[in-house]
Design a protein around this motif. Structure first.
Motif: not given
Length: 287
Positions: A44-45, A66-73, A126-127
C-alpha cells in the motif's frame, strides 16, 4: 483493454495475519526481487511511486494504490524509484481454495449442502486504488505499532485489523464498479431474504422496490444468474436445511415456516436439490 484481475479466497478458512511493516526508498533504490514466498504480500503506497512487476505484468503504484502479490509469484523491480517512496506491506497466509479471476465477478455462488457452512468468497482486487485514503493507512499504522508489543495482547487485534483492511479493499472495489443494475439486484436480494416466509411474486417485489418486474428480473439474472423467484426458491430450501438440523419440528411445520404451502411439493423440491428427502437429510445429523 486488459481485464481487471481479482484474487478470490473461498471462506472458510479466513486469511491469517503474519506481519506488517513500512518501507522507505530513497531516489535510486528499488524493491528486491523475490519468488515463491508462500504467503500473500499486500503493498500500500502512501508517498512517491513504486515500480514493480510480477509474472510478466508491470505497474507504477502511486499514492493510495495497492498491489496484492501472490504466494507463488515472482515479483521484481521494474526500475528504481525516481523520488522518495514510502509504502506499507502486510503479509498473510491462506490455506483454503483460491484462484485468480478476471472481471466480471458478479455471479451468484451456489449454496453449500452443509447447513452450517456459511460460505463467502472474499474478492480482492489484484491492483486497486486510490481508495480507503484515510482508513487504510490508519489500520496499517496500528498493525505496525502492535508489532513490537506483547504478543498475547496483540494477537486478536492483529487478526481483526487484517480482516478490516481486506474488507476495505473488497468493498471499495465493489462500490467503484457497482452499476444501477447491480444495486437493484442487491436490493431485491435483501428484500427476498427478509420476506422469504411470505407469499412473494415478481409483482410484489416490484411494488416494494418501485421498479418494473421485468427490469428487476434482468438485474437479478445479471447479478446472480437467477431470476428473483429462482433465488427465493433456493434460499427457502437452504433455510429448510438449517431447521431440519436445529429443530425437532415436523416436515410440515418446516415447509410452512420457509414459505412452502404444500408439503408434497416442498419434499419434491428438497429432494431434487439435496438429493435426499427432508427426513433422510435430517437423519444424517442425528445420532
Amino acid at each position: 483493454m486488459e481485464p481487471e484481475t481479482y484474487v478470490v479466497l473461498r471462506a472458510p478458512p479466513l486469511p491469517y495475519y503474519l506481519g506488517a511493516g513500512v518501507s522507505a526508498y530513497a531516489e535510486g533504490e528499488q524493491h528486491p526481487n523475490r519468488k515463491n514466498l508462500g504467503f500473500f504480500d499486500l503493498l500500500w503506497v502512501v508517498r512517491g511511486e513504486l515500480h514493480i512487476g510480477e509474472n510478466g505484468r508491470d505497474w507504477a503504484l502511486g499514492e493510495g494504490q495497492t498491489l496484492l502479490l501472490l504466494p507463488d509469484g515472482e515479483h521484481y523491480a521494474v526500475k528504481p524509484c525516481d523520488r522518495e517512496t514510502v509504502f506499507y506491506w502486510v503479509h498473510f497466509s491462506y490455506s483454503g481454495e483460491k484462484e485468480v479471476r478476471h472481471a466480471p465477478l458478479d455471479r451468484f455462488q451456489q449454496p453449500f449442502e452443509q447447513p452450517f457452512s456459511n460460505p463467502y468468497e472474499i474478492r480482492l482486487p489484484y491492483r486497486a486504488g486510490p481508495g480507503g485514503a484515510s482508513e487504510g493507512p490508519k489500520l496499517l499504522r496500528e498493525l505496525v505499532r502492535l508489532r513490537d508489543g506483547n504478543r498475547t495482547a496483540a494477537f486478536w487485534k492483529e487478526q481483526a485489523l487484517l480482516l478490516e483492511l481486506l474488507r476495505l479493499l473488497e468493498e471499495g472495489e465493489h462500490e467503484s464498479r457497482s452499476t444501477p443494475a447491480i444495486r437493484i439486484a442487491e436490493q431485491a436480494e435483501a428484500y427476498l431474504k427478509a420476506n422469504y416466509q411470505a407469499e412473494l411474486t415478481n409483482g410484489k417485489l416490484a411494488e416494494a422496490l418501485h421498479f418494473h418486474p421485468n427490469y428487476i428480473v434482468r438485474c437479478m439474472k445479471e447479478r446472480f444468474d437467477r431470476t428473483p423467484m429462482d433465488y427465493l426458491h433456493e434460499y427457502r430450501l437452504e433455510q429448510a436445511k438449517l431447521l431440519l438440523v436445529t429443530t425437532d419440528w415436523s416436515i410440515a411445520q418446516i415447509a410452512e415456516r420457509v414459505g412452502f404451502r404444500h408439503v408434497p411439493y416442498f419434499s419434491a423440491c428438497f429432494k431434487r436439490q439435496a438429493g435426499v428427502s427432508p427426513l433422510k437429510y435430517r437423519r444424517r445429523y442425528r445420532s
